[in-house]
Write a protein that holds these residues in place. Structure first.
Motif: not given
Length: 113
Positions: A6-22
């Protein structure tokens, strides 16, 4: 099936997140936003062992407001989340997505001591 073949491979993801607050003493407001994309695998794969292989992307926008009085905070937050479901190809990339949306209102009271 022999586990050694059995051979395995990764599934990749890209993410970006942000928060702005007072940071007010009586009232605080904030906005969270995030985005995640399924980028698939580098190699073709025949079998997936994963959860959500039909998810192409997901994003969220979430404004909130907090009222502060002494040691008590009253918070309310609205969440808008959308997910693109579709059909994965042999590398796990998802195409022909259909967007599904969710709305949620959260409310909390926090007493710090």
């Amino acid at each position: 099936t022999d586990p050694k073949t059995i051979k395995y491979t990764n599934l990749t993801t890209g993410t970006v997140w942000s928060e702005i607050s007072t940071n007010g003493e009586k009232v605080q407001v904030a906005l969270f936003s995030g985005f995640a994309k399924n980028l698939g695998a580098y190699k073709k794969t025949l079998v997936y062992s994963s959860r959500g292989t039909d998810v192409g992307y997901i994003y969220r926008l979430s404004p909130r407001i907090i009222w502060i009085s002494g040691k008590t905070k009253i918070c309310t937050e609205f969440e808008y989340t959308a997910t693109g479901y579709g059909i994965p190809d042999s590398k796990g990339m998802v195409f022909n997505t259909k967007e599904v949306e969710n709305l949620r209102l959260l409310f909390s009271v926090i007493y710090g001591f």
